[in-house]
Motif scaffolding. Structure first.
Motif, PDB file in Angstrom:
ATOM      1  N   ALA A   8       0.825  -1.211   0.000  1.00  6.35           N
ATOM      2  CA  ALA A   8       0.000   0.000   0.000  1.00  6.35           C
ATOM      3  C   ALA A   8       0.861   1.263   0.000  1.00  6.35           C
ATOM      4  O   ALA A   8       0.460   2.287  -0.545  1.00  6.35           O
ATOM      5  CB  ALA A   8      -0.933   0.005   1.198  1.00  6.35           C
ATOM      6  N   ASP A   9       2.044   1.185   0.588  1.00  3.53           N
ATOM      7  CA  ASP A   9       2.926   2.343   0.679  1.00  3.53           C
ATOM      8  C   ASP A   9       3.861   2.489  -0.510  1.00  3.53           C
ATOM      9  O   ASP A   9       4.594   3.465  -0.601  1.00  3.53           O
ATOM     10  CB  ASP A   9       3.771   2.256   1.961  1.00  3.53           C
ATOM     11  N   MET A  10       3.844   1.523  -1.430  1.00  8.55           N
ATOM     12  CA  MET A  10       4.749   1.541  -2.585  1.00  8.55           C
ATOM     13  C   MET A  10       4.215   2.431  -3.697  1.00  8.55           C
ATOM     14  O   MET A  10       2.997   2.591  -3.844  1.00  8.55           O
ATOM     15  CB  MET A  10       4.923   0.131  -3.163  1.00  8.55           C
ATOM     16  N   GLN A  11       5.121   2.986  -4.456  1.00 14.77           N
ATOM     17  CA  GLN A  11       4.763   3.619  -5.721  1.00 14.77           C
ATOM     18  C   GLN A  11       4.793   2.518  -6.769  1.00 14.77           C
ATOM     19  O   GLN A  11       5.854   1.984  -7.085  1.00 14.77           O
ATOM     20  CB  GLN A  11       5.768   4.720  -6.077  1.00 14.77           C
ATOM     21  N   ILE A  12       3.640   2.141  -7.273  1.00 10.22           N
ATOM     22  CA  ILE A  12       3.524   1.035  -8.221  1.00 10.22           C
ATOM     23  C   ILE A  12       3.698   1.572  -9.636  1.00 10.22           C
ATOM     24  O   ILE A  12       2.969   2.477 -10.055  1.00 10.22           O
ATOM     25  CB  ILE A  12       2.155   0.332  -8.085  1.00 10.22           C
ATOM     26  N   GLY A  37       2.041  -2.969 -11.696  1.00 12.44           N
ATOM     27  CA  GLY A  37       0.584  -2.965 -11.729  1.00 12.44           C
ATOM     28  C   GLY A  37       0.045  -4.104 -12.581  1.00 12.44           C
ATOM     29  O   GLY A  37      -0.921  -4.770 -12.192  1.00 12.44           O
ATOM     30  N   ILE A  38       0.687  -4.326 -13.709  1.00 13.90           N
ATOM     31  CA  ILE A  38       0.285  -5.438 -14.578  1.00 13.90           C
ATOM     32  C   ILE A  38       0.519  -6.761 -13.865  1.00 13.90           C
ATOM     33  O   ILE A  38      -0.317  -7.666 -13.920  1.00 13.90           O
ATOM     34  CB  ILE A  38       1.040  -5.374 -15.920  1.00 13.90           C
ATOM     35  N   ALA A  39       1.648  -6.879 -13.160  1.00 18.42           N
ATOM     36  CA  ALA A  39       1.950  -8.110 -12.425  1.00 18.42           C
ATOM     37  C   ALA A  39       0.908  -8.366 -11.342  1.00 18.42           C
ATOM     38  O   ALA A  39       0.442  -9.504 -11.173  1.00 18.42           O
ATOM     39  CB  ALA A  39       3.348  -8.035 -11.820  1.00 18.42           C
ATOM     40  N   ILE A  40       0.514  -7.330 -10.605  1.00 18.02           N
ATOM     41  CA  ILE A  40      -0.510  -7.492  -9.573  1.00 18.02           C
ATOM     42  C   ILE A  40      -1.834  -7.910 -10.212  1.00 18.02           C
ATOM     43  O   ILE A  40      -2.531  -8.791  -9.701  1.00 18.02           O
ATOM     44  CB  ILE A  40      -0.652  -6.212  -8.728  1.00 18.02           C
ATOM     45  N   HIS A  41      -2.179  -7.301 -11.331  1.00 16.95           N
ATOM     46  CA  HIS A  41      -3.399  -7.690 -12.055  1.00 16.95           C
ATOM     47  C   HIS A  41      -3.330  -9.169 -12.453  1.00 16.95           C
ATOM     48  O   HIS A  41      -4.301  -9.917 -12.278  1.00 16.95           O
ATOM     49  CB  HIS A  41      -3.579  -6.817 -13.296  1.00 16.95           C
TER      50      HIS A  41
END
Length: 64
Positions: free
Chosen positions: A29-33, A38-42
């Motif tokens: 939550a504290d990271m700059q994504i 973002g694609i990896a998290i998706h």
């Protein structure tokens, strides 16, 4: 199952649990994504949903 596949499964499991732990303690939550992250998290979310949808079949592998 080949040894290479087995090792990849073990590494995947370890990496996924590390990701979940980071999420649960708030590190993500504290990271700059950036876009690749973002694609990896998706992709992780999509894979997790597929795992849940095929959970019964995946568990059958354990009972062989």
């Amino acid at each position: 199952m080949s040894m290479l596949t087995k090792n990849n499964i073990e590494n995947l499991s370890h990496s996924l649990w590390n990701f979940i732990h980071d999420y649960q303690v708030g590190n993500i939550a504290d990271m700059q994504i950036d876009m690749p992250e973002g694609i990896a998290i998706h992709d992780i979310i999509e894979a997790a949903e597929t795992i849940v949808n095929h959970k019964a079949d995946l568990r059958k592998i354990l009972n062989k």
